[in-house]
Write a protein that holds these residues in place. Sequence first.
Motif, short mmCIF file in Angstrom:
data_model
loop_
_atom_site.label_atom_id
_atom_site.label_comp_id
_atom_site.label_asym_id
_atom_site.label_seq_id
_atom_site.Cartn_x
_atom_site.Cartn_y
_atom_site.Cartn_z
N ALA A 141 0.83 -1.20 0.00
CA ALA A 141 0.00 0.00 0.00
C ALA A 141 0.87 1.25 0.00
O ALA A 141 0.57 2.23 -0.69
N GLN A 142 1.96 1.22 0.74
CA GLN A 142 2.87 2.36 0.76
C GLN A 142 3.57 2.54 -0.58
O GLN A 142 3.79 3.68 -1.02
N VAL A 143 3.90 1.43 -1.25
CA VAL A 143 4.46 1.54 -2.61
C VAL A 143 3.51 2.32 -3.50
O VAL A 143 3.90 3.27 -4.19
N GLY A 144 2.23 1.94 -3.47
CA GLY A 144 1.25 2.63 -4.30
C GLY A 144 1.07 4.08 -3.91
O GLY A 144 0.95 4.95 -4.78
N ARG A 145 1.08 4.36 -2.62
CA ARG A 145 0.95 5.76 -2.18
C ARG A 145 2.13 6.60 -2.66
O ARG A 145 1.95 7.74 -3.11
N LEU A 146 3.33 6.05 -2.55
CA LEU A 146 4.50 6.78 -3.02
C LEU A 146 4.42 7.08 -4.51
O LEU A 146 4.77 8.18 -4.96
N GLN A 147 3.93 6.11 -5.27
CA GLN A 147 3.77 6.33 -6.71
C GLN A 147 2.74 7.43 -6.98
O GLN A 147 2.97 8.32 -7.81
N GLY A 148 1.61 7.35 -6.30
CA GLY A 148 0.57 8.35 -6.50
C GLY A 148 1.02 9.74 -6.11
O GLY A 148 0.78 10.72 -6.84
N GLU A 149 1.70 9.86 -4.99
CA GLU A 149 2.19 11.17 -4.54
C GLU A 149 3.20 11.75 -5.51
O GLU A 149 3.16 12.95 -5.83
N SER A 183 -2.20 3.48 -4.56
CA SER A 183 -2.14 4.62 -5.48
C SER A 183 -3.50 5.28 -5.65
O SER A 183 -3.60 6.51 -5.68
N ARG A 184 -4.55 4.48 -5.71
CA ARG A 184 -5.89 5.07 -5.85
C ARG A 184 -6.26 5.89 -4.62
O ARG A 184 -6.98 6.89 -4.73
N SER A 185 -5.81 5.48 -3.47
CA SER A 185 -6.13 6.24 -2.25
C SER A 185 -5.57 7.65 -2.32
O SER A 185 -6.11 8.57 -1.69
N ASN A 221 -3.35 14.72 -26.01
CA ASN A 221 -3.35 15.90 -25.16
C ASN A 221 -4.14 15.75 -23.87
O ASN A 221 -4.12 16.65 -23.02
N ARG A 222 -4.84 14.66 -23.71
CA ARG A 222 -5.64 14.47 -22.50
C ARG A 222 -4.92 13.70 -21.41
O ARG A 222 -5.40 13.61 -20.29
N ILE A 223 -3.77 13.14 -21.73
CA ILE A 223 -3.04 12.30 -20.77
C ILE A 223 -2.01 13.14 -20.05
O ILE A 223 -0.98 13.53 -20.62
N ASP A 224 -2.28 13.45 -18.80
CA ASP A 224 -1.39 14.31 -18.02
C ASP A 224 -0.42 13.53 -17.15
O ASP A 224 0.51 14.11 -16.58
N GLY A 225 -0.63 12.25 -16.99
CA GLY A 225 0.25 11.42 -16.19
C GLY A 225 -0.11 9.96 -16.34
O GLY A 225 -1.24 9.63 -16.70
N VAL A 226 0.86 9.08 -16.08
CA VAL A 226 0.64 7.63 -16.18
C VAL A 226 1.16 6.97 -14.92
O VAL A 226 2.34 7.11 -14.56
N LEU A 227 0.27 6.29 -14.23
CA LEU A 227 0.66 5.49 -13.07
C LEU A 227 1.04 4.11 -13.56
O LEU A 227 0.18 3.27 -13.85
N ALA A 228 2.32 3.87 -13.74
CA ALA A 228 2.84 2.56 -14.16
C ALA A 228 3.28 1.80 -12.92
O ALA A 228 4.07 2.31 -12.12
N ALA A 229 2.83 0.56 -12.78
CA ALA A 229 3.02 -0.18 -11.54
C ALA A 229 4.46 -0.58 -11.28
O ALA A 229 4.87 -0.71 -10.13
N ASN A 230 5.25 -0.81 -12.34
CA ASN A 230 6.67 -1.10 -12.12
C ASN A 230 7.48 -0.63 -13.31
O ASN A 230 6.94 -0.08 -14.28
N ASP A 231 8.79 -0.81 -13.24
CA ASP A 231 9.67 -0.24 -14.26
C ASP A 231 9.54 -0.93 -15.61
O ASP A 231 9.73 -0.28 -16.65
N SER A 232 9.27 -2.23 -15.63
CA SER A 232 9.06 -2.91 -16.91
C SER A 232 7.84 -2.34 -17.61
O SER A 232 7.85 -2.08 -18.82
N ILE A 233 6.77 -2.14 -16.86
CA ILE A 233 5.56 -1.53 -17.41
C ILE A 233 5.85 -0.11 -17.86
O ILE A 233 5.43 0.32 -18.94
N ALA A 234 6.60 0.63 -17.06
CA ALA A 234 6.95 2.00 -17.42
C ALA A 234 7.70 2.06 -18.74
O ALA A 234 7.47 2.97 -19.56
#
Length: 360
Positions: A141-149, A183-185, A221-234
């Motif tokens: 959960a903290q991993v996701g929060r760090l990504q979201g922040e 991340s959703r939180s 132009n509508r995509i302002d950010g991408v939450l990618a779950a890990n580096d391979s996905i990124a």
Amino acid sequence: MKKHGWRVAAGLLAGVLALTLAGCTEDGGGSENGVTVGLLLPSRAVPRWEQSDKPLIEKRVKELCPECTVMYANAENDAGSQRQQMNSMITRGVSVLLLDVVDPKALRSSVRAADRAGIPVVAYDRLAEGPISGFVSFDGAQVGRLQGEALLEGMGARADGGGVVMMNGDPSSPNAAWYEGGSRSVLQDKVRILKSYTTLGWRAENAHDHMSSAISDLGPNRIDGVLAANDSIASGVISALESARITPLPPVTGQDADLDAVRRIVEGEQHMTVYKPFRKETDAAAAMAVALARGNDLGALVTTTVDSPTTKDVPAVLLNPLPVTRDDIGRTLVRDGVYTIDQICTPKLRPACDRIGLTR
């Protein structure tokens, strides 16, 4: 996942065994009758498993238990293969199993088979189902929060109501939902989640296809950010964005601090990654495995308990992850000896490294 606070016919048989043993290798020098730690990792798609976790676990097991042997298998992200590998290790009579599970439900019967054989199972990095004896991971959960922040920080003014694409992990992994929930939180009340995908196998090519579809559906132009779950996905996300000639690139998150991802961060292609100090995780896992192999209790080694869908109050260690942006590389990854500056700063990246203070 519920946390309690922070405690919070012989020929035929031979043929079958020949097939199931094919994926196992032994490292170390223990005797046939000595202590054997079975190590089962999930894939090679994520570089950390082979490059960091495996050698660190093998090294620490040998330090703690010179007479121990490590028997290793990699499932190549296939639950059927991992089931065969695990059943093979049970048949061979390993002393303990360190299991980084591909699919918890698919491996539940094998965990139960280990329990019936008197072989304790430590779930490593991902929470397995069935009668496991321990669990060690980072707080998902903290991993996701760090990504979201970090994503909100990278979006700047667009963090207030901007549009985000979520590129989540493989749903067969229990960690994928853990990360996504965290991340959703952070994101749910700040931005608009325009698209949300699951990425089978955590593979870059699958993420590339999803991102290309999102660009086609939404427009660039509508995509302002991408939450990618890990580096391979990124890496797949960034490849799709660059193929679509989107500039500047929107901020893209990651996880695992893969070397290629760190270089992308230096270059400005990827906004951040999550560094999970692997040595702490591998040290904890090795200590738990050796203790159980010797018939000892885990009480002095664990800090919390967790509930799996099948087992309550599993003794656990949950570690703290760290965010890494351009400003943090030196004081995290370089300081901890994960990478040297020379490894990160290729000749092409030398000017960018100089600009952010990554100098010898």
